[in-house]
Design a protein around this motif. Structure first.
Motif, short mmCIF file in Angstrom:
data_model
loop_
_atom_site.label_atom_id
_atom_site.label_comp_id
_atom_site.label_asym_id
_atom_site.label_seq_id
_atom_site.Cartn_x
_atom_site.Cartn_y
_atom_site.Cartn_z
N ILE A 22 39.13 -17.30 -24.35
CA ILE A 22 39.17 -18.11 -23.13
C ILE A 22 38.15 -17.57 -22.13
O ILE A 22 37.38 -18.34 -21.55
N GLN A 23 38.14 -16.26 -21.92
CA GLN A 23 37.21 -15.66 -20.96
C GLN A 23 35.76 -15.92 -21.36
O GLN A 23 34.92 -16.27 -20.53
N THR A 25 34.56 -18.30 -23.38
CA THR A 25 34.24 -19.73 -23.28
C THR A 25 34.04 -20.13 -21.83
O THR A 25 33.08 -20.84 -21.50
N TYR A 26 34.90 -19.65 -20.95
CA TYR A 26 34.78 -19.95 -19.52
C TYR A 26 33.44 -19.46 -18.98
O TYR A 26 32.73 -20.20 -18.29
N GLN A 27 33.06 -18.24 -19.32
CA GLN A 27 31.78 -17.70 -18.85
C GLN A 27 30.59 -18.51 -19.37
O GLN A 27 29.62 -18.74 -18.64
N VAL A 30 30.51 -21.80 -17.35
CA VAL A 30 30.00 -21.54 -16.00
C VAL A 30 28.48 -21.31 -16.08
O VAL A 30 27.73 -21.79 -15.22
N HIS A 55 33.33 -21.91 -7.83
CA HIS A 55 34.39 -21.96 -8.83
C HIS A 55 35.66 -22.45 -8.16
O HIS A 55 36.03 -21.97 -7.10
N ILE A 58 40.77 -22.35 -12.13
CA ILE A 58 40.20 -22.40 -13.47
C ILE A 58 39.90 -23.86 -13.82
O ILE A 58 39.54 -24.17 -14.93
N THR A 61 34.22 -26.18 -11.90
CA THR A 61 33.04 -25.40 -11.53
C THR A 61 32.02 -26.43 -11.06
O THR A 61 31.83 -27.45 -11.73
N HIS A 83 37.10 -28.55 -16.22
CA HIS A 83 37.48 -27.71 -17.36
C HIS A 83 38.59 -28.34 -18.20
O HIS A 83 38.58 -28.20 -19.42
#
Length: 163
Positions: A22-23, A25-27, A30, A55, A58, A61, A83
């Motif tokens: 998750i972290q 993919t999120y990065q 972004v 941001h 969650i 963005t 997201h």
């Protein structure tokens, strides 16, 4: 919001974060928004001012764009990555809630505006790119730019007609 107590949701929360996917993919997502922001800054230099990437929690963005016309009318655009839906949107926002309500009331007759209820954060929200190919950043970027070019012109024409 779930009826479960927070303590009852923590194990699922920890499990979701355990792999690090998750972290990561999120990065990456972004990072794509940051690339788009840089491209918008270059492409629309002198036409739009482009703010930094922001941001939400969650959920979103985004970055803002504003030109002289929008500024005079206390409006701005936001290029938003949603997201939850994993797609890109264009939002028209007012500088204040009062401005948003006034424009939402004024524009209720146009196709982008839901006449039943105003979005929480904007006057209206339009999908720019429904099914992004995240593995083809060039194509994704071209699609967002193309959709923005067409849509922003339609929005400006509509706003001018409703003045």
């Amino acid at each position: 919001m779930s009826d479960k107590k927070l303590n009852d949701r923590i194990s699922a929360y920890k499990e979701a974060f355990a792999s690090g996917e998750i972290q990561e993919t999120y990065q990456c997502l972004v990072g794509i928004v940051q690339i788009l922001r840089t491209e918008f800054t270059k492409k629309y230099k002198g036409e739009f001012s482009v703010a930094s990437v922001m941001h939400g929690y969650i959920d979103f963005t985004y970055f803002y764009l504003q030109n002289d016309y929008l500024k005079r009318h206390k409006l701005k655009f936001a290029i938003v990555f949603n997201h939850q839906l994993a797609h890109f949107e264009l939002w028209l926002l007012g500088q204040t809630k009062d401005v948003q309500v006034r424009y939402w009331e004024k524009l209720k007759g146009i196709r982008w505006v839901n006449p039943e209820s105003m979005p929480e954060y904007s006057i209206f929200e339009v999908t720019l790119l429904a099914n992004p190919d995240f593995d083809n950043i060039t194509g994704l970027s071209e699609s967002v730019h193309s959709a923005f070019g067409v849509l922003s012109q339609e929005i400006f024409s509509t706003l001018e007609a409703y003045e």
